[in-house]
Design an enzyme around this catalytic site. Sequence first.
Site, PDB file in Angstrom:
ATOM      1  N   ARG A  54      -4.179  -3.386   3.308  1.00 37.68           N
ATOM      2  CA  ARG A  54      -3.578  -4.715   3.248  1.00 37.68           C
ATOM      3  C   ARG A  54      -2.053  -4.717   3.346  1.00 37.68           C
ATOM      4  O   ARG A  54      -1.473  -5.499   4.108  1.00 37.68           O
ATOM      5  CB  ARG A  54      -3.921  -5.405   1.910  1.00 37.68           C
ATOM      6  N   THR A  55      -1.411  -3.879   2.552  1.00 33.41           N
ATOM      7  CA  THR A  55       0.051  -3.970   2.477  1.00 33.41           C
ATOM      8  C   THR A  55       0.659  -3.630   3.835  1.00 33.41           C
ATOM      9  O   THR A  55       1.511  -4.363   4.353  1.00 33.41           O
ATOM     10  CB  THR A  55       0.587  -3.030   1.381  1.00 33.41           C
ATOM     11  N   LYS A  83       7.208  19.769   8.368  1.00 30.18           N
ATOM     12  CA  LYS A  83       8.081  20.925   8.650  1.00 30.18           C
ATOM     13  C   LYS A  83       9.076  21.136   7.519  1.00 30.18           C
ATOM     14  O   LYS A  83       9.993  21.928   7.629  1.00 30.18           O
ATOM     15  CB  LYS A  83       8.854  20.675   9.947  1.00 30.18           C
ATOM     16  N   ARG A 104       5.983   2.815   1.316  1.00 29.60           N
ATOM     17  CA  ARG A 104       5.054   3.160   0.227  1.00 29.60           C
ATOM     18  C   ARG A 104       5.098   4.674   0.038  1.00 29.60           C
ATOM     19  O   ARG A 104       5.123   5.415   1.017  1.00 29.60           O
ATOM     20  CB  ARG A 104       3.629   2.722   0.552  1.00 29.60           C
ATOM     21  N   HIS A 132       4.779  -2.492  -7.643  1.00 29.86           N
ATOM     22  CA  HIS A 132       4.284  -2.989  -6.349  1.00 29.86           C
ATOM     23  C   HIS A 132       4.795  -4.433  -6.252  1.00 29.86           C
ATOM     24  O   HIS A 132       4.037  -5.391  -6.363  1.00 29.86           O
ATOM     25  CB  HIS A 132       2.763  -2.911  -6.327  1.00 29.86           C
TER      26      HIS A 132
END
Length: 309
Positions: A54-55, A83, A104, A132
């Site tokens: 969703r986000t 890396k 996120r 959030h």
Amino acid sequence: MTNLKNKNLISITDYSKEDYLSVLDLAEKFEKNPNQPVLSDKVVGSLFFEPSTRTRLSFETAANRLGARVIGFSNPTATSLQKGESLHDTIMMVSSYVDIIVMRHPKDGASRYAAEVSPVPVINAGDGANQHPTQCMLDLYSIRKTQGTLENLQIAMVGDLKYGRTVHSLVQAMSNFKAEFHFVSPESLSMPENVKMYAKNAGLKYHEYRKLEDVIPFADIIYMTRIQKERFPDILEYEKVKDSYILDAVLLKGCKDNMKILHPLPRVNEIAMNVDKTNYAYYFQQAKNGMFVRQALITSILGYADKIK
Ligand code: CP
């Protein structure tokens, strides 16, 4: 009149009550008229170091409906992180390509660090078990839309209140609106002391429960959460609590007519499918509201709010 231009959104406490209300009012305009391509010269960086449906998709849809372009990744294993590139260097590079970063990350505090490094604004799309804030904004939008007000509501929060970043943000935000909180969880997943202290310092009452049935008769909002397997350091501890609460249609007998069930989603089995068709279920509409709220945040932070009709 609030001005959010270039203002990072890392914790919900970074914004004031007036800021929240200005974002919600702008989101209402987007709900009526979602396609407003005022950002055709902008690029949004979408950096998802942790899974999301969703986000990420609502942010990217929001950017597309605003006419912006989106670059980024949803799978960090396909980036130079593999890396050994640091978060510092990743943010330095991406911020030289884009106008705003949505990020996120699984680590608490990673978004705050990114904002300190980045010359362009950063929006936290969830950092570990911490915050959030954009979910919180869409939760506020959904609460106001369904209840007609944000003031003086009885808010029950159920499930994983320890690791649930959405409930931490929501308690802090709702503390501006004289809510009374009802925290339902297994003892091992209780609301953290610092979040309870936040409510207490705001002069608000909270109560703690072990049984979901205890809050159903008086709640205006029942905010269900998933017990988050991925946050448990010990899988045996997860097994002990994983099915602690299952809300089904039978349990809803006797609830208030105005009551709505919210859930940040994804759900596992904490809300039975037979609840979906009741008038109390609001979680899918809640997720849809996220698109309008994220449109409002991107335009506000990029300084285009006054162009929106
Ligand atoms: N509510 C929420 O954050 O959902 P996703 O993890 O799918 O983005």
